[in-house]
Design a protein around this motif. Structure first.
Motif, PDB file in Angstrom:
ATOM      1  N   MET A   1       0.815  -1.186   0.000  1.00 60.76           N
ATOM      2  CA  MET A   1       0.000   0.000   0.000  1.00 60.76           C
ATOM      3  C   MET A   1       0.864   1.257   0.000  1.00 60.76           C
ATOM      4  O   MET A   1       0.471   2.266  -0.580  1.00 60.76           O
ATOM      5  N   LYS A   2       2.041   1.153   0.679  1.00 59.23           N
ATOM      6  CA  LYS A   2       2.931   2.303   0.704  1.00 59.23           C
ATOM      7  C   LYS A   2       3.441   2.619  -0.693  1.00 59.23           C
ATOM      8  O   LYS A   2       3.598   3.794  -1.044  1.00 59.23           O
ATOM      9  N   LYS A   3       3.704   1.609  -1.489  1.00 55.42           N
ATOM     10  CA  LYS A   3       4.206   1.844  -2.849  1.00 55.42           C
ATOM     11  C   LYS A   3       3.176   2.584  -3.692  1.00 55.42           C
ATOM     12  O   LYS A   3       3.507   3.457  -4.485  1.00 55.42           O
ATOM     13  N   LEU A   4       1.908   2.264  -3.489  1.00 57.42           N
ATOM     14  CA  LEU A   4       0.838   2.933  -4.217  1.00 57.42           C
ATOM     15  C   LEU A   4       0.742   4.398  -3.792  1.00 57.42           C
ATOM     16  O   LEU A   4       0.574   5.289  -4.625  1.00 57.42           O
ATOM     17  N   ALA A   5       0.889   4.672  -2.515  1.00 50.12           N
ATOM     18  CA  ALA A   5       0.838   6.042  -2.004  1.00 50.12           C
ATOM     19  C   ALA A   5       2.027   6.842  -2.523  1.00 50.12           C
ATOM     20  O   ALA A   5       1.894   7.998  -2.932  1.00 50.12           O
ATOM     21  N   VAL A   6       3.218   6.231  -2.504  1.00 54.63           N
ATOM     22  CA  VAL A   6       4.417   6.920  -3.013  1.00 54.63           C
ATOM     23  C   VAL A   6       4.285   7.178  -4.508  1.00 54.63           C
ATOM     24  O   VAL A   6       4.622   8.263  -5.006  1.00 54.63           O
ATOM     25  N   ALA A   7       3.751   6.239  -5.250  1.00 59.15           N
ATOM     26  CA  ALA A   7       3.548   6.413  -6.685  1.00 59.15           C
ATOM     27  C   ALA A   7       2.544   7.524  -6.959  1.00 59.15           C
ATOM     28  O   ALA A   7       2.717   8.324  -7.883  1.00 59.15           O
ATOM     29  N   ALA A   8       1.496   7.611  -6.144  1.00 59.17           N
ATOM     30  CA  ALA A   8       0.499   8.665  -6.304  1.00 59.17           C
ATOM     31  C   ALA A   8       1.105  10.039  -6.014  1.00 59.17           C
ATOM     32  O   ALA A   8       0.831  11.020  -6.719  1.00 59.17           O
ATOM     33  N   VAL A   9       1.957  10.127  -4.987  1.00 60.62           N
ATOM     34  CA  VAL A   9       2.609  11.399  -4.659  1.00 60.62           C
ATOM     35  C   VAL A   9       3.522  11.834  -5.795  1.00 60.62           C
ATOM     36  O   VAL A   9       3.518  13.001  -6.203  1.00 60.62           O
ATOM     37  N   PHE A  10       4.309  10.909  -6.333  1.00 58.49           N
ATOM     38  CA  PHE A  10       5.196  11.253  -7.453  1.00 58.49           C
ATOM     39  C   PHE A  10       4.399  11.635  -8.700  1.00 58.49           C
ATOM     40  O   PHE A  10       4.781  12.544  -9.449  1.00 58.49           O
ATOM     41  N   ALA A  11       3.292  10.971  -8.924  1.00 58.51           N
ATOM     42  CA  ALA A  11       2.467  11.285 -10.095  1.00 58.51           C
ATOM     43  C   ALA A  11       1.873  12.686  -9.977  1.00 58.51           C
ATOM     44  O   ALA A  11       1.851  13.457 -10.943  1.00 58.51           O
ATOM     45  N   LEU A  12       1.384  13.042  -8.791  1.00 55.09           N
ATOM     46  CA  LEU A  12       0.822  14.381  -8.592  1.00 55.09           C
ATOM     47  C   LEU A  12       1.890  15.452  -8.654  1.00 55.09           C
ATOM     48  O   LEU A  12       1.681  16.537  -9.196  1.00 55.09           O
ATOM     49  N   ALA A  13       3.058  15.177  -8.096  1.00 58.56           N
ATOM     50  CA  ALA A  13       4.149  16.151  -8.124  1.00 58.56           C
ATOM     51  C   ALA A  13       4.655  16.350  -9.545  1.00 58.56           C
ATOM     52  O   ALA A  13       5.000  17.459  -9.954  1.00 58.56           O
ATOM     53  N   GLY A  14       4.687  15.304 -10.323  1.00 57.35           N
ATOM     54  CA  GLY A  14       5.157  15.395 -11.706  1.00 57.35           C
ATOM     55  C   GLY A  14       4.194  16.162 -12.594  1.00 57.35           C
ATOM     56  O   GLY A  14       4.604  16.950 -13.448  1.00 57.35           O
ATOM     57  N   THR A  15       2.914  15.979 -12.405  1.00 59.77           N
ATOM     58  CA  THR A  15       1.948  16.701 -13.239  1.00 59.77           C
ATOM     59  C   THR A  15       1.868  18.165 -12.847  1.00 59.77           C
ATOM     60  O   THR A  15       1.585  19.014 -13.683  1.00 59.77           O
ATOM     61  N   ALA A  16       2.113  18.509 -11.606  1.00 61.07           N
ATOM     62  CA  ALA A  16       2.056  19.901 -11.182  1.00 61.07           C
ATOM     63  C   ALA A  16       3.202  20.700 -11.803  1.00 61.07           C
ATOM     64  O   ALA A  16       3.048  21.881 -12.110  1.00 61.07           O
ATOM     65  N   SER A  17       4.340  20.062 -11.992  1.00 62.64           N
ATOM     66  CA  SER A  17       5.467  20.796 -12.556  1.00 62.64           C
ATOM     67  C   SER A  17       5.280  21.075 -14.040  1.00 62.64           C
ATOM     68  O   SER A  17       5.861  22.016 -14.575  1.00 62.64           O
ATOM     69  N   PHE A  18       4.464  20.293 -14.745  1.00 62.94           N
ATOM     70  CA  PHE A  18       4.220  20.513 -16.166  1.00 62.94           C
ATOM     71  C   PHE A  18       2.827  21.072 -16.427  1.00 62.94           C
ATOM     72  O   PHE A  18       2.317  20.998 -17.529  1.00 62.94           O
ATOM     73  N   ALA A  19       2.196  21.649 -15.418  1.00 62.41           N
ATOM     74  CA  ALA A  19       0.818  22.096 -15.556  1.00 62.41           C
ATOM     75  C   ALA A  19       0.675  23.207 -16.589  1.00 62.41           C
ATOM     76  O   ALA A  19      -0.291  23.256 -17.336  1.00 62.41           O
ATOM     77  N   GLY A  20       1.634  24.121 -16.661  1.00 61.94           N
ATOM     78  CA  GLY A  20       1.517  25.243 -17.579  1.00 61.94           C
ATOM     79  C   GLY A  20       1.900  24.901 -18.993  1.00 61.94           C
ATOM     80  O   GLY A  20       1.516  25.581 -19.943  1.00 61.94           O
ATOM     81  N   GLY A  21       2.657  23.864 -19.188  1.00 55.24           N
ATOM     82  CA  GLY A  21       3.130  23.533 -20.516  1.00 55.24           C
ATOM     83  C   GLY A  21       4.243  24.476 -20.941  1.00 55.24           C
ATOM     84  O   GLY A  21       4.635  25.389 -20.226  1.00 55.24           O
ATOM     85  N   TYR A  22       4.746  24.263 -22.138  1.00 52.18           N
ATOM     86  CA  TYR A  22       5.838  25.092 -22.648  1.00 52.18           C
ATOM     87  C   TYR A  22       5.266  26.181 -23.538  1.00 52.18           C
ATOM     88  O   TYR A  22       4.466  25.925 -24.427  1.00 52.18           O
ATOM     89  N   SER A  23       5.677  27.380 -23.295  1.00 48.14           N
ATOM     90  CA  SER A  23       5.320  28.484 -24.187  1.00 48.14           C
ATOM     91  C   SER A  23       6.605  29.210 -24.554  1.00 48.14           C
ATOM     92  O   SER A  23       7.455  29.477 -23.705  1.00 48.14           O
ATOM     93  N   GLU A  24       6.741  29.526 -25.829  1.00 43.93           N
ATOM     94  CA  GLU A  24       7.956  30.173 -26.295  1.00 43.93           C
ATOM     95  C   GLU A  24       8.021  31.589 -25.733  1.00 43.93           C
ATOM     96  O   GLU A  24       7.009  32.277 -25.633  1.00 43.93           O
TER      97      GLU A  24
END
Length: 61
Positions: free
Chosen positions: A1-24
Motif C-alpha cells: 500500500m505504501k508503494k501505491l501512495a508513493v507512486a500517487a505522490v510522485f504522479a501528482l508532483a510530476g503533473t504539477a510541474s508541467f501544468a503550464g506547458g511550454y510556451s515560447e
C-alpha cells in the motif's frame, strides 16, 4: 500500500510541474527612431544661388 501512495505522490508532483506547458518566450523587436536634421532654409538655398548666378550673368552682358 505504501508503494501505491508513493507512486500517487510522485504522479501528482510530476503533473504539477508541467501544468503550464511550454510556451515560447516573446521577443519584441527593438524600436528604431530615425532622427532627421534639416535646416529651415534647406529648400531655398539652391534656388536662390541659381537665381543669383542667372542675375549676375544677365547683368554682365
Amino acid at each position: 500500500m505504501k508503494k501505491l501512495a508513493v507512486a500517487a505522490v510522485f504522479a501528482l508532483a510530476g503533473t504539477a510541474s508541467f501544468a503550464g506547458g511550454y510556451s515560447e518566450p516573446v521577443i519584441e523587436a527593438p524600436v528604431v527612431v530615425e532622427e532627421t536634421s534639416s535646416s529651415s532654409a534647406g529648400g531655398y538655398v539652391v534656388p536662390l544661388l541659381i537665381l543669383a548666378l542667372v542675375a549676375a550673368a544677365v547683368a554682365a552682358d
